[in-house]
Design a protein around this motif. Structure first.
Motif: not given
Length: 130
Positions: A33, A58, A120
């Motif tokens: 994500q 997320n 990420e």
């Protein structure tokens, strides 16, 4: 079943992660994500703290949709555009994971991330049940 594995014969964790987690049950593999909101807009441009928070929110939304939570996560991989931002990322990350039961983790610096974001994170969760 979820069991934290610790040994004095390997280096102790230096943050909110554990050496290993033994898990049985259904496995949920959550794609990496990046800091996009639900509308697909990039948030907190250039701000590692804000980007890390959005990434973890997320992950939380996806885990919840699968019937899981951060306490079910057994492994994370953190990709950073700049390892100098590790401490700042780790400060936000530690707000989402209880250090005693935190997942195993790897953190690596990469040459580039999608949309030139700073961070990420992907994870694997173990969901108990049938």
């Amino acid at each position: 079943m979820r069991q934290i594995i610790r040994t004095d014969n390997a280096p102790a964790p230096v943050g909110p992660y554990n050496q290993a987690v033994l898990a049985t049950g259904k496995l949920l593999f959550v794609a990496g994500q990046i800091p996009l909101n639900a509308q697909g807009e990039l948030v907190a441009t250039g701000d590692i703290n804000g980007q890390t928070q959005q990434v973890l929110e997320n992950l939380k939304a996806i885990l919840t949709a699968a019937g899981a939570s951060f306490s079910d996560v057994v492994k994370t991989t953190v990709f950073l555009a700049d390892m100098n931002e590790f401490a700042a990322m780790n400060e936000v990350y530690s707000q989402y994971f209880d250090e005693a039961n935190a997942p195993a983790r790897a953190a690596v610096e990469v040459a580039r991330l999608p949309k030139d974001v700073r961070v990420e994170i992907e994870c694997i969760a173990m969901i108990s049940g049938d």
